[in-house]
Design a protein around this motif. Structure first.
Motif, short mmCIF file in Angstrom:
data_model
loop_
_atom_site.label_atom_id
_atom_site.label_comp_id
_atom_site.label_asym_id
_atom_site.label_seq_id
_atom_site.Cartn_x
_atom_site.Cartn_y
_atom_site.Cartn_z
N GLU A 174 -12.93 8.64 -10.50
CA GLU A 174 -14.31 8.76 -10.97
C GLU A 174 -14.99 7.39 -11.03
O GLU A 174 -16.15 7.24 -10.61
N GLU A 175 -14.28 6.40 -11.54
CA GLU A 175 -14.83 5.04 -11.60
C GLU A 175 -15.11 4.50 -10.20
O GLU A 175 -16.11 3.84 -9.96
N TRP A 176 -14.21 4.79 -9.28
CA TRP A 176 -14.36 4.30 -7.92
C TRP A 176 -15.58 4.94 -7.24
O TRP A 176 -16.33 4.27 -6.54
N GLU A 177 -15.78 6.24 -7.46
CA GLU A 177 -16.95 6.90 -6.88
C GLU A 177 -18.24 6.29 -7.41
O GLU A 177 -19.18 6.06 -6.65
N LYS A 178 -18.30 6.00 -8.72
CA LYS A 178 -19.48 5.36 -9.30
C LYS A 178 -19.70 3.97 -8.70
O LYS A 178 -20.81 3.58 -8.37
N LYS A 179 -18.61 3.21 -8.57
CA LYS A 179 -18.69 1.84 -8.03
C LYS A 179 -19.18 1.87 -6.59
O LYS A 179 -20.01 1.06 -6.20
N LYS A 180 -18.64 2.77 -5.79
CA LYS A 180 -19.05 2.89 -4.39
C LYS A 180 -20.52 3.30 -4.27
O LYS A 180 -21.21 2.84 -3.38
N GLY B 68 0.81 -1.22 0.00
CA GLY B 68 0.00 0.00 0.00
C GLY B 68 0.84 1.26 0.00
O GLY B 68 0.55 2.21 -0.73
N ALA B 69 1.89 1.28 0.80
CA ALA B 69 2.75 2.46 0.87
C ALA B 69 3.41 2.73 -0.48
O ALA B 69 3.47 3.88 -0.93
N THR B 70 3.88 1.69 -1.13
CA THR B 70 4.52 1.85 -2.44
C THR B 70 3.52 2.37 -3.47
O THR B 70 3.83 3.27 -4.25
N LEU B 71 2.32 1.82 -3.48
CA LEU B 71 1.31 2.25 -4.44
C LEU B 71 0.87 3.70 -4.19
O LEU B 71 0.69 4.47 -5.14
N ARG B 72 0.73 4.08 -2.94
CA ARG B 72 0.35 5.46 -2.63
C ARG B 72 1.45 6.43 -3.08
O ARG B 72 1.16 7.48 -3.64
N GLU B 73 2.68 6.06 -2.84
CA GLU B 73 3.80 6.94 -3.17
C GLU B 73 4.03 7.03 -4.68
O GLU B 73 4.10 8.10 -5.25
N LYS B 74 4.14 5.90 -5.34
CA LYS B 74 4.56 5.88 -6.74
C LYS B 74 3.42 6.08 -7.74
O LYS B 74 3.66 6.56 -8.84
N LEU B 75 2.20 5.69 -7.37
CA LEU B 75 1.07 5.86 -8.28
C LEU B 75 0.11 6.96 -7.83
O LEU B 75 -0.94 7.15 -8.44
N GLU B 76 0.47 7.65 -6.75
CA GLU B 76 -0.39 8.69 -6.20
C GLU B 76 -1.80 8.16 -5.94
O GLU B 76 -2.80 8.84 -6.19
N ALA B 77 -1.87 6.92 -5.46
CA ALA B 77 -3.16 6.28 -5.21
C ALA B 77 -3.87 6.97 -4.06
O ALA B 77 -3.31 7.20 -3.01
N SER B 78 -5.14 7.29 -4.30
CA SER B 78 -5.94 7.94 -3.26
C SER B 78 -6.64 6.91 -2.37
O SER B 78 -7.06 7.24 -1.26
#
Length: 101
Positions: free
Chosen positions: A92-98, A24-34
Motif C-alpha cells: 500500500e505504501e509503495w502504491e502511494k509512493k509510486k 533479490g531472489a532471497t528477498l522474494r522467497e523469504k519475505l514474499e516481496a512483490s
C-alpha cells in the motif's frame, strides 16, 4: 575495500557471491516481496548496495523492525559486503509512493 580494476571488482563479487540477483531472489522467497529493486552503488564490485523492498510482511512494523527483518533474512549476505541500505515499504505504501501522493 573498493576494487581498483574491473577484474578485481569481478573477483570481489565472485568471492562474496553477493549480487543484486542473489539478494533479490532471497528477498522474494523469504519475505514474499512483490517488488525488489537493488542497485549496486560500488561500481560493480558487489560491496555497496541500496534496495527498495516491497513486502506485506512489513505491515504494522516500524522502520527499525523492517530493517531488522531484512537484515536477519540477509544475515550472511550483509556480513559479506561493505554497505547495505534497504528502503522497506508495504504494498500500500509503495502504491502511494509510486503515485506521487
Amino acid at each position: 575495500m573498493s576494487a581498483r580494476t574491473d577484474v578485481e571488482a569481478e573477483q570481489n563479487q565472485a568471492s562474496s557471491g553477493v549480487t543484486p540477483d542473489t539478494l533479490g531472489a532471497t528477498l522474494r522467497e523469504k519475505l514474499e516481496a512483490s517488488h525488489v529493486d537493488i542497485a549496486d552503488l560500488s561500481g560493480g564490485c558487489g560491496q555497496m548496495f541500496e534496495a527498495i523492498i516491497v513486502s506485506p510482511k512489513f505491515a504494522k512494523k516500524t522502520t527499525l523492525a523492517r530493517h531488522r527483518l531484512v537484515n536477519s533474512t540477509l544475515k550472511d549476505e550483509v556480513a559479506a559486503i561493505h554497505a547495505w541500505t534497504p528502503k522497506c515499504y508495504t504494498p500500500e505504501e509503495w502504491e502511494k509512493k509510486k503515485g506521487g501522493s
